[in-house]
Structures are given as C-alpha cells and as structure tokens.
Design a protein around this motif. Structure first.
Motif, PDB file in Angstrom:
ATOM      1  N   ARG A 100       0.841  -1.206   0.000  1.00 44.42           N
ATOM      2  CA  ARG A 100       0.000   0.000   0.000  1.00 44.42           C
ATOM      3  C   ARG A 100       0.873   1.252   0.000  1.00 44.42           C
ATOM      4  O   ARG A 100       2.043   1.202   0.366  1.00 44.42           O
ATOM      5  CB  ARG A 100      -0.950   0.005   1.194  1.00 44.42           C
ATOM      6  CG  ARG A 100      -0.278   0.167   2.525  1.00 44.42           C
ATOM      7  CD  ARG A 100      -1.274   0.042   3.670  1.00 44.42           C
ATOM      8  NE  ARG A 100      -0.649   0.313   4.937  1.00 44.42           N
ATOM      9  CZ  ARG A 100       0.014  -0.568   5.665  1.00 44.42           C
ATOM     10  NH1 ARG A 100       0.127  -1.800   5.230  1.00 44.42           N
ATOM     11  NH2 ARG A 100       0.557  -0.239   6.807  1.00 44.42           N
ATOM     12  N   ALA A 101       0.254   2.372  -0.381  1.00 45.75           N
ATOM     13  CA  ALA A 101       0.890   3.688  -0.308  1.00 45.75           C
ATOM     14  C   ALA A 101       0.072   4.522   0.671  1.00 45.75           C
ATOM     15  O   ALA A 101      -1.159   4.468   0.665  1.00 45.75           O
ATOM     16  CB  ALA A 101       0.925   4.348  -1.672  1.00 45.75           C
ATOM     17  N   LEU A 152      -7.446  -4.296  -2.295  1.00 43.14           N
ATOM     18  CA  LEU A 152      -8.859  -4.141  -1.938  1.00 43.14           C
ATOM     19  C   LEU A 152      -9.695  -3.565  -3.075  1.00 43.14           C
ATOM     20  O   LEU A 152     -10.837  -3.164  -2.858  1.00 43.14           O
ATOM     21  CB  LEU A 152      -8.990  -3.246  -0.702  1.00 43.14           C
ATOM     22  CG  LEU A 152      -8.353  -3.768   0.578  1.00 43.14           C
ATOM     23  CD1 LEU A 152      -8.482  -2.734   1.687  1.00 43.14           C
ATOM     24  CD2 LEU A 152      -8.988  -5.077   0.988  1.00 43.14           C
ATOM     25  N   ALA A 153      -9.135  -3.520  -4.281  1.00 38.72           N
ATOM     26  CA  ALA A 153      -9.824  -2.894  -5.409  1.00 38.72           C
ATOM     27  C   ALA A 153     -11.154  -3.566  -5.734  1.00 38.72           C
ATOM     28  O   ALA A 153     -12.110  -2.907  -6.110  1.00 38.72           O
ATOM     29  CB  ALA A 153      -8.927  -2.904  -6.642  1.00 38.72           C
ATOM     30  N   ILE A 171     -10.195   0.769  -3.264  1.00 38.03           N
ATOM     31  CA  ILE A 171      -8.745   0.943  -3.213  1.00 38.03           C
ATOM     32  C   ILE A 171      -8.332   2.049  -2.245  1.00 38.03           C
ATOM     33  O   ILE A 171      -7.243   2.025  -1.697  1.00 38.03           O
ATOM     34  CB  ILE A 171      -8.225   1.209  -4.644  1.00 38.03           C
ATOM     35  CG1 ILE A 171      -6.721   1.078  -4.718  1.00 38.03           C
ATOM     36  CG2 ILE A 171      -8.673   2.540  -5.163  1.00 38.03           C
ATOM     37  CD1 ILE A 171      -6.188   1.068  -6.134  1.00 38.03           C
ATOM     38  N   TRP A 172      -9.220   3.024  -1.973  1.00 34.00           N
ATOM     39  CA  TRP A 172      -8.895   4.199  -1.154  1.00 34.00           C
ATOM     40  C   TRP A 172      -9.566   4.130   0.206  1.00 34.00           C
ATOM     41  O   TRP A 172     -10.691   3.657   0.323  1.00 34.00           O
ATOM     42  CB  TRP A 172      -9.351   5.476  -1.857  1.00 34.00           C
ATOM     43  CG  TRP A 172      -8.647   5.692  -3.135  1.00 34.00           C
ATOM     44  CD1 TRP A 172      -9.121   5.447  -4.396  1.00 34.00           C
ATOM     45  CD2 TRP A 172      -7.323   6.178  -3.307  1.00 34.00           C
ATOM     46  NE1 TRP A 172      -8.171   5.745  -5.316  1.00 34.00           N
ATOM     47  CE2 TRP A 172      -7.057   6.198  -4.689  1.00 34.00           C
ATOM     48  CE3 TRP A 172      -6.338   6.591  -2.426  1.00 34.00           C
ATOM     49  CZ2 TRP A 172      -5.843   6.623  -5.192  1.00 34.00           C
ATOM     50  CZ3 TRP A 172      -5.125   7.014  -2.939  1.00 34.00           C
ATOM     51  CH2 TRP A 172      -4.889   7.041  -4.311  1.00 34.00           C
ATOM     52  N   ARG A 181     -13.839   6.893   5.764  1.00 31.23           N
ATOM     53  CA  ARG A 181     -14.492   6.648   4.483  1.00 31.23           C
ATOM     54  C   ARG A 181     -13.625   5.716   3.663  1.00 31.23           C
ATOM     55  O   ARG A 181     -12.407   5.757   3.727  1.00 31.23           O
ATOM     56  CB  ARG A 181     -14.718   7.957   3.734  1.00 31.23           C
ATOM     57  CG  ARG A 181     -15.576   7.729   2.495  1.00 31.23           C
ATOM     58  CD  ARG A 181     -16.091   8.981   1.907  1.00 31.23           C
ATOM     59  NE  ARG A 181     -17.131   9.562   2.756  1.00 31.23           N
ATOM     60  CZ  ARG A 181     -17.735  10.694   2.473  1.00 31.23           C
ATOM     61  NH1 ARG A 181     -17.402  11.368   1.414  1.00 31.23           N
ATOM     62  NH2 ARG A 181     -18.658  11.170   3.271  1.00 31.23           N
ATOM     63  N   ARG A 182     -14.284   4.891   2.857  1.00 32.90           N
ATOM     64  CA  ARG A 182     -13.600   3.923   2.004  1.00 32.90           C
ATOM     65  C   ARG A 182     -14.333   3.876   0.673  1.00 32.90           C
ATOM     66  O   ARG A 182     -15.541   4.013   0.643  1.00 32.90           O
ATOM     67  CB  ARG A 182     -13.663   2.559   2.690  1.00 32.90           C
ATOM     68  CG  ARG A 182     -12.974   1.467   1.971  1.00 32.90           C
ATOM     69  CD  ARG A 182     -13.114   0.182   2.721  1.00 32.90           C
ATOM     70  NE  ARG A 182     -12.161   0.193   3.824  1.00 32.90           N
ATOM     71  CZ  ARG A 182     -12.211  -0.626   4.849  1.00 32.90           C
ATOM     72  NH1 ARG A 182     -13.176  -1.512   4.953  1.00 32.90           N
ATOM     73  NH2 ARG A 182     -11.301  -0.576   5.794  1.00 32.90           N
ATOM     74  N   GLY A 183     -13.595   3.710  -0.423  1.00 29.50           N
ATOM     75  CA  GLY A 183     -14.263   3.640  -1.709  1.00 29.50           C
ATOM     76  C   GLY A 183     -13.318   3.448  -2.875  1.00 29.50           C
ATOM     77  O   GLY A 183     -12.103   3.308  -2.706  1.00 29.50           O
ATOM     78  N   HIS A 184     -13.913   3.452  -4.074  1.00 29.50           N
ATOM     79  CA  HIS A 184     -13.161   3.234  -5.307  1.00 29.50           C
ATOM     80  C   HIS A 184     -12.717   4.539  -5.962  1.00 29.50           C
ATOM     81  O   HIS A 184     -11.801   4.536  -6.766  1.00 29.50           O
ATOM     82  CB  HIS A 184     -14.008   2.439  -6.301  1.00 29.50           C
ATOM     83  CG  HIS A 184     -14.386   1.076  -5.794  1.00 29.50           C
ATOM     84  ND1 HIS A 184     -13.506   0.032  -5.773  1.00 29.50           N
ATOM     85  CD2 HIS A 184     -15.540   0.601  -5.264  1.00 29.50           C
ATOM     86  CE1 HIS A 184     -14.098  -1.039  -5.271  1.00 29.50           C
ATOM     87  NE2 HIS A 184     -15.332  -0.715  -4.946  1.00 29.50           N
ATOM     88  N   ASP A 185     -13.373   5.648  -5.626  1.00 28.06           N
ATOM     89  CA  ASP A 185     -13.094   6.939  -6.251  1.00 28.06           C
ATOM     90  C   ASP A 185     -12.427   7.872  -5.230  1.00 28.06           C
ATOM     91  O   ASP A 185     -12.992   8.146  -4.170  1.00 28.06           O
ATOM     92  CB  ASP A 185     -14.404   7.555  -6.750  1.00 28.06           C
ATOM     93  CG  ASP A 185     -14.198   8.848  -7.502  1.00 28.06           C
ATOM     94  OD1 ASP A 185     -13.088   9.066  -8.031  1.00 28.06           O
ATOM     95  OD2 ASP A 185     -15.159   9.642  -7.565  1.00 28.06           O
TER      96      ASP A 185
END
Length: 127
Positions: free
Chosen positions: A65-66, A88-89, A94-95, A106-110
């Motif tokens: 991870r970064a 986790l994509a 991924i974020w 918060r967690r999400g793809h965007d």
C-alpha cells in the motif's frame, strides 16, 4: 447452443488483471501514487494548510500500500492517513481515510469521493 467455459462472451470467460499490477507483484515494487492522485491529495493538503488545520505530511510507499499521512505538528502521530491499497480494489475500494484513532472514516473506489470526508459542512448558527 451451449457455451463452454473460457470462450469469449461466456460468464466465466476470464479474469482481467491490470498489467501494471502484475508487473509490480512480479518485480516486488512498492505501491505508489500516480500524478493525478497526488495532485488531488496535495490540493486538499494546500486548502487545509491555508485553514491552519494541517502543517506537515509524509508519504510512505510500502510493498502492499501507499500512505499519505498528515500531521498537525511534525512530532505527533498523524491526524489522518489517506491509503491506497490495490489488493482491496475488488472489495471495499482501493482508497481509505483513517483517523488518528484507527477509525476508517471513508472507504471507496473513487479518490475524490473519499476525500470529500474533509469538505466542511455548513452549520446553523442561531443569533
């Protein structure tokens, strides 16, 4: 007509793996932020510095991870961590944004939607 597994257009035809992820895993390279991603994060960082909320940051490129960590003072633990985790994509996204206590805010793809957690909310002020 019956479709066989593995043919084009079938339900289970193949699993698509991005080439850059396959190369990174093969070579053991760390996960990094792309230019556009870093631009969005640094734009948010600039706004928060101007609001006198944040003062320092650190970027860590790890094998899985970064992490972009923000600090109020250099000697403290990070207030927030913005993490890019490609594994986790296909799951939660991924974020993620994590607070100092370890709570995932918060967690999400965007990325832009995940960073929206820092947008200031309007408050009702009674006179």
């Amino acid at each position: 007509m019956e479709r066989s597994i593995g043919t084009e257009g079938g339900d289970d035809s193949s699993i698509l793996i991005p080439l850059n992820e396959a190369r990174r895993e093969r070579l053991g390279m760390p996960v990094t932020f792309h230019r556009k991603e870093l631009d969005q994060i640094l734009r948010l960082y600039g706004r928060m510095v101007a609001a006198n909320e944040w003062r320092d940051y650190a970027i860590d490129h790890l094998p899985e991870r970064a992490v972009f960590s923000v600090f109020r003072r250099t000697s403290e633990t990070p207030l927030y961590s913005i993490t890019k985790n490609p594994s986790l994509a296909r799951k939660q996204g991924i974020w993620s944004v994590t607070s100092a206590t370890g709570l995932i805010l918060r967690r999400g793809h965007d990325l832009s939607r995940v960073l929206a957690v820092f947008d200031s909310k309007l408050k009702l002020v009674e006179a």
